[in-house]
Scaffold this motif. Structure first.
Motif, short mmCIF file in Angstrom:
data_model
loop_
_atom_site.label_atom_id
_atom_site.label_comp_id
_atom_site.label_asym_id
_atom_site.label_seq_id
_atom_site.Cartn_x
_atom_site.Cartn_y
_atom_site.Cartn_z
N LEU A 93 -2.74 5.34 -2.55
CA LEU A 93 -3.66 6.31 -1.95
C LEU A 93 -3.06 7.69 -2.18
CD1 LEU A 93 -4.36 4.80 1.60
CD2 LEU A 93 -5.62 4.41 -0.51
N GLU A 94 -3.85 8.57 -2.83
CA GLU A 94 -3.38 9.94 -3.06
C GLU A 94 -4.13 10.81 -2.06
OE1 GLU A 94 -3.85 10.88 -7.36
OE2 GLU A 94 -3.76 12.93 -6.56
N ILE A 95 -3.50 11.08 -0.92
CA ILE A 95 -4.24 11.68 0.20
C ILE A 95 -3.41 12.77 0.88
CG2 ILE A 95 -5.58 9.57 0.59
CD1 ILE A 95 -3.72 8.77 2.80
N ASP A 96 -4.00 13.44 1.87
CA ASP A 96 -3.25 14.49 2.57
C ASP A 96 -2.52 13.90 3.79
OD1 ASP A 96 -5.29 14.23 4.48
OD2 ASP A 96 -5.11 16.35 5.01
N TRP A 97 -1.78 14.75 4.50
CA TRP A 97 -0.97 14.26 5.63
C TRP A 97 -1.82 13.69 6.76
CZ3 TRP A 97 -1.44 16.13 10.57
CH2 TRP A 97 -2.15 17.32 10.72
N GLN A 98 -3.04 14.23 6.94
CA GLN A 98 -3.90 13.74 8.03
C GLN A 98 -4.31 12.29 7.77
OE1 GLN A 98 -7.01 16.92 9.20
NE2 GLN A 98 -6.57 17.32 7.05
N GLY A 99 -4.68 12.02 6.49
CA GLY A 99 -5.05 10.66 6.10
C GLY A 99 -3.84 9.74 6.18
N ALA A 100 -2.69 10.26 5.74
CA ALA A 100 -1.46 9.45 5.75
C ALA A 100 -1.15 9.01 7.19
CB ALA A 100 -0.31 10.26 5.18
N ARG A 101 -1.34 9.92 8.11
CA ARG A 101 -1.05 9.60 9.52
C ARG A 101 -1.98 8.48 10.01
NH1 ARG A 101 -0.79 14.47 13.82
NH2 ARG A 101 1.30 14.89 13.08
N GLN A 102 -3.27 8.55 9.62
CA GLN A 102 -4.23 7.53 10.06
C GLN A 102 -3.87 6.16 9.47
OE1 GLN A 102 -8.36 8.85 9.19
NE2 GLN A 102 -7.60 10.94 9.42
N VAL A 103 -3.51 6.15 8.17
CA VAL A 103 -3.18 4.87 7.53
C VAL A 103 -1.93 4.27 8.17
CG1 VAL A 103 -2.55 3.73 5.37
CG2 VAL A 103 -4.30 5.50 5.36
N LYS A 104 -0.92 5.11 8.39
CA LYS A 104 0.33 4.62 9.00
C LYS A 104 0.08 4.05 10.41
CE LYS A 104 4.41 4.99 6.91
NZ LYS A 104 5.37 3.88 6.86
N LEU A 118 0.87 -1.17 0.00
CA LEU A 118 0.00 0.00 0.00
C LEU A 118 0.91 1.23 0.00
CD1 LEU A 118 -2.89 1.11 0.20
CD2 LEU A 118 -2.70 0.95 2.67
N PHE A 119 0.80 2.05 -1.05
CA PHE A 119 1.62 3.26 -1.16
C PHE A 119 0.76 4.48 -0.86
CE2 PHE A 119 3.78 0.27 -3.99
CZ PHE A 119 5.10 0.40 -3.56
N ILE A 120 1.31 5.38 -0.05
CA ILE A 120 0.62 6.63 0.25
C ILE A 120 1.40 7.74 -0.46
CG2 ILE A 120 0.04 8.27 2.07
CD1 ILE A 120 0.30 5.86 4.07
N ILE A 121 0.70 8.55 -1.25
CA ILE A 121 1.38 9.67 -1.90
C ILE A 121 0.68 10.96 -1.46
CG2 ILE A 121 2.01 10.76 -4.10
CD1 ILE A 121 2.39 8.05 -5.30
N ALA A 122 1.46 11.87 -0.89
CA ALA A 122 0.89 13.15 -0.43
C ALA A 122 1.75 14.30 -0.93
CB ALA A 122 0.83 13.17 1.11
N ALA A 123 1.12 15.47 -1.02
CA ALA A 123 1.82 16.67 -1.49
C ALA A 123 0.89 17.85 -1.28
CB ALA A 123 2.12 16.54 -2.98
N PRO A 124 1.42 19.06 -1.24
CA PRO A 124 0.49 20.20 -1.19
C PRO A 124 -0.31 20.28 -2.49
CG PRO A 124 2.74 20.96 -1.52
CD PRO A 124 2.82 19.50 -1.23
N SER A 125 -1.51 20.81 -2.39
CA SER A 125 -2.37 20.92 -3.57
C SER A 125 -1.67 21.71 -4.68
CB SER A 125 -3.66 21.63 -3.17
OG SER A 125 -4.43 21.90 -4.31
N GLY A 126 -1.67 21.16 -5.90
CA GLY A 126 -1.10 21.84 -7.06
C GLY A 126 0.34 21.44 -7.33
N CYS A 127 0.91 20.62 -6.46
CA CYS A 127 2.32 20.23 -6.60
C CYS A 127 2.53 19.30 -7.81
CB CYS A 127 2.77 19.57 -5.31
SG CYS A 127 4.47 19.10 -5.33
N GLY A 128 1.45 18.56 -8.16
CA GLY A 128 1.56 17.68 -9.33
C GLY A 128 1.34 16.21 -9.04
N LYS A 129 0.80 15.86 -7.86
CA LYS A 129 0.72 14.43 -7.54
C LYS A 129 -0.25 13.67 -8.45
CE LYS A 129 -2.16 15.32 -3.49
NZ LYS A 129 -2.17 16.75 -3.84
#
Ligand SMILES: Nc1ncnc2c1ncn2[C@@H]1O[C@H](COP(=O)(O)OP(=O)(O)OP(=O)(O)O)[C@@H](O)[C@H]1O
Ligand SMILES: Nc1nc2c(ncn2[C@@H]2O[C@H](COP(=O)(O)O)[C@@H](O)[C@H]2O)c(=O)[nH]1
Length: 227
Positions: free
Chosen positions: A117-128, A24-35
């Motif tokens: 999962l292309e999500i924000d840091w809050q979601g990333a923290r929950q998944v981790k 399971l890969f989590i990819i996060a970035a600020p909006s508009g960064c290009g993810k």
């Protein structure tokens, strides 16, 4: 030894031995960064990667298709899904709710397909927290100026929205150090190649040139500028 095809992401407290076959890969970035652009390119011709389609209460943008870009649902339905514990993670981002539904994620992992999962840091923290073996990647822009140009260049958000996203970017980027890998999306093809290397060689984490500690040293001036 008990052999299962993939880890069961919500029964991973089980102490029995099992063999992990999918990631399971989590990819996060600020909006508009290009993810999204990077992940679309990553998925192109890749049968062994599945992108989880987020449920959101945000209104569709022009050209966005329900069920493809997002599952667009009402706040009431979103809250029902929370109560039924249908999400592996959910968060409020820019005043809208976003969540990753468990069903398809588990289904694909069970089929031995890697999931993104292309999500924000809050979601990333929950998944981790639920699944420490998930592999997390944070993407940074080469400068604040390029981030603003990308948000404007996308041509899909009004000035107010762009202003909000720029002011939230720093808050998002502050969490880069909670991730396993760091990628800078400056030259698109280079960032894509870095992502492919991470995804296809993640078993070599300790030697990876993209792992957090190495990237922090390499990009210390950029990090100072961004955060
Ligand atoms: N390396 C790059 N150089 C220049 N432009 C880029 C690069 N990567 C992406 N872009 C452009 O930046 C814009 C924003 O990209 P994208 O929509 O993929 O961002 P995002 O991180 O997914 O944003 P959001 O979180 O809001 O969905 C798009 O117009 C895309 O074509
Ligand atoms: N926690 C989650 N965050 C998500 C998810 N899907 C997207 N996002 C975040 O929302 C912003 C904004 O997206 P946009 O499409 O409205 O521009 C994006 O940058 C992600 O960080 C999700 O499933 N969970």
């Amino acid at each position: 030894m008990i052999l299962i095809k993939s880890r069961d992401i919500f029964q991973n407290n089980d102490k029995k031995l099992y063999q992990i076959m999918s990631n399971l890969f989590i990819i996060a970035a600020p909006s508009g960064c290009g993810k999204t652009t990077l992940v679309d390119a990553l998925l192109n011709n890749s049968e062994h990667l599945y992108l989880s389609v987020t449920h959101t209460t945000r209104k569709p943008r022009v050209g966005e298709v329900d069920g493809v870009n997002y599952h667009f649902i009402s706040k009431t339905d979103f809250k029902k899904m929370i109560l039924n514990t249908e999400f592996v993670e959910h968060a409020e981002v820019f005043g809208n709710l976003y969540g990753s539904s468990r069903e398809k994620i588990q289904e694909n992992l069970n089929k031995n397909i890697d999931v993104i999962l292309e999500i924000d840091w809050q979601g990333a923290r929950q998944v981790k927290a639920n699944m420490p073996n998930a592999i997390s990647i944070f993407i940074l822009p080469p400068s604040k100026k390029s981030l603003l140009e990308r948000l404007k260049g996308r041509g899909q958000d009004d000035d107010e929205t762009i202003k909000n996203r720029m002011s939230d970017a720093e808050n998002q980027m502050k969490h880069y150090d909670e991730f396993d890998y760091l990628v800078i999306n400056d030259i698109f093809e280079d960032a894509l190649s870095n992502l492919k290397t991470i995804i296809h060689n993640n078993e070599n984490f300790n030697k990876s040139e993209f792992k957090l500690e190495k990237q922090v040293l390499r990009h210390k001036y950029l990090l100072k500028e961004l955060i």
